[in-house]
Design a protein around this motif. Structure first.
Motif, PDB file in Angstrom:
ATOM      1  N   HIS A  12      31.556  -0.629 -13.335  1.00 49.55           N
ATOM      2  CA  HIS A  12      30.604  -0.304 -14.394  1.00 49.55           C
ATOM      3  C   HIS A  12      29.595   0.720 -13.926  1.00 49.55           C
ATOM      4  O   HIS A  12      29.067   0.628 -12.824  1.00 49.55           O
ATOM      5  CB  HIS A  12      29.882  -1.573 -14.832  1.00 49.55           C
ATOM      6  CG  HIS A  12      29.344  -1.497 -16.223  1.00 49.55           C
ATOM      7  ND1 HIS A  12      28.262  -0.721 -16.555  1.00 49.55           N
ATOM      8  CD2 HIS A  12      29.741  -2.078 -17.371  1.00 49.55           C
ATOM      9  CE1 HIS A  12      28.003  -0.848 -17.843  1.00 49.55           C
ATOM     10  NE2 HIS A  12      28.903  -1.667 -18.367  1.00 49.55           N
ATOM     11  N   GLN A  15      24.265   3.806 -15.129  1.00 52.44           N
ATOM     12  CA  GLN A  15      23.527   4.612 -16.099  1.00 52.44           C
ATOM     13  C   GLN A  15      24.136   4.570 -17.502  1.00 52.44           C
ATOM     14  O   GLN A  15      23.781   5.375 -18.366  1.00 52.44           O
ATOM     15  CB  GLN A  15      23.446   6.055 -15.597  1.00 52.44           C
ATOM     16  CG  GLN A  15      22.728   6.161 -14.264  1.00 52.44           C
ATOM     17  CD  GLN A  15      22.715   7.565 -13.733  1.00 52.44           C
ATOM     18  OE1 GLN A  15      22.616   8.525 -14.485  1.00 52.44           O
ATOM     19  NE2 GLN A  15      22.824   7.695 -12.419  1.00 52.44           N
ATOM     20  N   ASP A  16      25.028   3.635 -17.749  1.00 47.82           N
ATOM     21  CA  ASP A  16      25.695   3.511 -19.049  1.00 47.82           C
ATOM     22  C   ASP A  16      24.682   3.166 -20.134  1.00 47.82           C
ATOM     23  O   ASP A  16      24.006   2.143 -20.064  1.00 47.82           O
ATOM     24  CB  ASP A  16      26.762   2.425 -18.965  1.00 47.82           C
ATOM     25  CG  ASP A  16      27.702   2.406 -20.146  1.00 47.82           C
ATOM     26  OD1 ASP A  16      27.329   2.891 -21.228  1.00 47.82           O
ATOM     27  OD2 ASP A  16      28.823   1.906 -19.978  1.00 47.82           O
ATOM     28  N   GLN A  17      24.577   4.027 -21.132  1.00 41.97           N
ATOM     29  CA  GLN A  17      23.673   3.768 -22.246  1.00 41.97           C
ATOM     30  C   GLN A  17      24.403   3.212 -23.463  1.00 41.97           C
ATOM     31  O   GLN A  17      23.771   2.726 -24.400  1.00 41.97           O
ATOM     32  CB  GLN A  17      22.919   5.048 -22.614  1.00 41.97           C
ATOM     33  CG  GLN A  17      21.992   5.492 -21.515  1.00 41.97           C
ATOM     34  CD  GLN A  17      21.210   6.739 -21.869  1.00 41.97           C
ATOM     35  OE1 GLN A  17      21.287   7.265 -22.979  1.00 41.97           O
ATOM     36  NE2 GLN A  17      20.443   7.233 -20.918  1.00 41.97           N
ATOM     37  N   PRO A  20      24.933  -1.107 -21.708  1.00 41.43           N
ATOM     38  CA  PRO A  20      24.041  -1.174 -20.552  1.00 41.43           C
ATOM     39  C   PRO A  20      24.519  -2.148 -19.476  1.00 41.43           C
ATOM     40  O   PRO A  20      25.045  -3.223 -19.787  1.00 41.43           O
ATOM     41  CB  PRO A  20      22.714  -1.634 -21.160  1.00 41.43           C
ATOM     42  CG  PRO A  20      22.783  -1.199 -22.588  1.00 41.43           C
ATOM     43  CD  PRO A  20      24.230  -1.332 -22.964  1.00 41.43           C
ATOM     44  N   PHE A  21      24.330  -1.750 -18.252  1.00 47.83           N
ATOM     45  CA  PHE A  21      24.785  -2.514 -17.093  1.00 47.83           C
ATOM     46  C   PHE A  21      24.320  -3.972 -17.155  1.00 47.83           C
ATOM     47  O   PHE A  21      25.110  -4.886 -16.955  1.00 47.83           O
ATOM     48  CB  PHE A  21      24.274  -1.842 -15.805  1.00 47.83           C
ATOM     49  CG  PHE A  21      24.855  -2.418 -14.556  1.00 47.83           C
ATOM     50  CD1 PHE A  21      26.055  -1.946 -14.053  1.00 47.83           C
ATOM     51  CD2 PHE A  21      24.207  -3.435 -13.878  1.00 47.83           C
ATOM     52  CE1 PHE A  21      26.601  -2.468 -12.900  1.00 47.83           C
ATOM     53  CE2 PHE A  21      24.747  -3.968 -12.723  1.00 47.83           C
ATOM     54  CZ  PHE A  21      25.937  -3.486 -12.232  1.00 47.83           C
ATOM     55  N   GLU A  22      23.045  -4.170 -17.427  1.00 53.74           N
ATOM     56  CA  GLU A  22      22.472  -5.522 -17.422  1.00 53.74           C
ATOM     57  C   GLU A  22      23.052  -6.404 -18.525  1.00 53.74           C
ATOM     58  O   GLU A  22      23.143  -7.619 -18.377  1.00 53.74           O
ATOM     59  CB  GLU A  22      20.948  -5.476 -17.604  1.00 53.74           C
ATOM     60  CG  GLU A  22      20.217  -4.618 -16.601  1.00 53.74           C
ATOM     61  CD  GLU A  22      20.309  -3.118 -16.904  1.00 53.74           C
ATOM     62  OE1 GLU A  22      20.473  -2.716 -18.078  1.00 53.74           O
ATOM     63  OE2 GLU A  22      20.246  -2.338 -15.942  1.00 53.74           O
ATOM     64  N   THR A  24      26.125  -5.911 -19.953  1.00 53.63           N
ATOM     65  CA  THR A  24      27.582  -6.001 -19.904  1.00 53.63           C
ATOM     66  C   THR A  24      28.089  -6.466 -18.537  1.00 53.63           C
ATOM     67  O   THR A  24      28.645  -7.551 -18.406  1.00 53.63           O
ATOM     68  CB  THR A  24      28.210  -4.640 -20.263  1.00 53.63           C
ATOM     69  OG1 THR A  24      27.641  -4.187 -21.488  1.00 53.63           O
ATOM     70  CG2 THR A  24      29.707  -4.763 -20.436  1.00 53.63           C
ATOM     71  N   GLY A  44      27.677   6.950 -16.084  1.00 58.62           N
ATOM     72  CA  GLY A  44      27.352   6.273 -17.323  1.00 58.62           C
ATOM     73  C   GLY A  44      28.594   5.577 -17.835  1.00 58.62           C
ATOM     74  O   GLY A  44      29.259   4.845 -17.107  1.00 58.62           O
ATOM     75  N   HIS A  45      28.970   5.866 -19.074  1.00 55.61           N
ATOM     76  CA  HIS A  45      30.087   5.191 -19.722  1.00 55.61           C
ATOM     77  C   HIS A  45      31.453   5.725 -19.289  1.00 55.61           C
ATOM     78  O   HIS A  45      32.466   5.086 -19.537  1.00 55.61           O
ATOM     79  CB  HIS A  45      29.919   5.305 -21.247  1.00 55.61           C
ATOM     80  CG  HIS A  45      30.710   4.318 -22.017  1.00 55.61           C
ATOM     81  ND1 HIS A  45      30.458   2.966 -21.988  1.00 55.61           N
ATOM     82  CD2 HIS A  45      31.755   4.480 -22.856  1.00 55.61           C
ATOM     83  CE1 HIS A  45      31.313   2.340 -22.769  1.00 55.61           C
ATOM     84  NE2 HIS A  45      32.121   3.231 -23.312  1.00 55.61           N
TER      85      HIS A  45
END
Length: 64
Positions: A12, A15-17, A20-22, A24, A44-45
């Motif tokens: 994962h 920086q995935d917007q 979000p990391f937290e 998912t 990110g994604h």
């Protein structure tokens, strides 16, 4: 998630917007037994594109 019993790799982007990391990755790690969570700090994604060498290495290491 309790029904998942096989070893699970979670890759994962931190920086995935989109997911979000937290919200998912950390939830999946907590909910699935026998997981390995790999953080992609620079992604990110699209971690498979943004850090493709690391992604491929992690997949190969996990498969072996």
């Amino acid at each position: 998630m309790d029904d998942i019993t096989v070893p699970t790799l979670i890759c994962h982007g931190v920086q995935d917007q989109v997911a979000p990391f937290e919200v998912t990755a950390e939830v999946l790690e907590d909910g699935i037994a026998n997981t390995e969570l790999v953080r992609f700090e620079e992604s990110g994604h699209s971690l498979f594109y943004e850090e493709k060498e690391k992604h491929n290495k992690e997949l190969m290491d996990f498969a072996n």
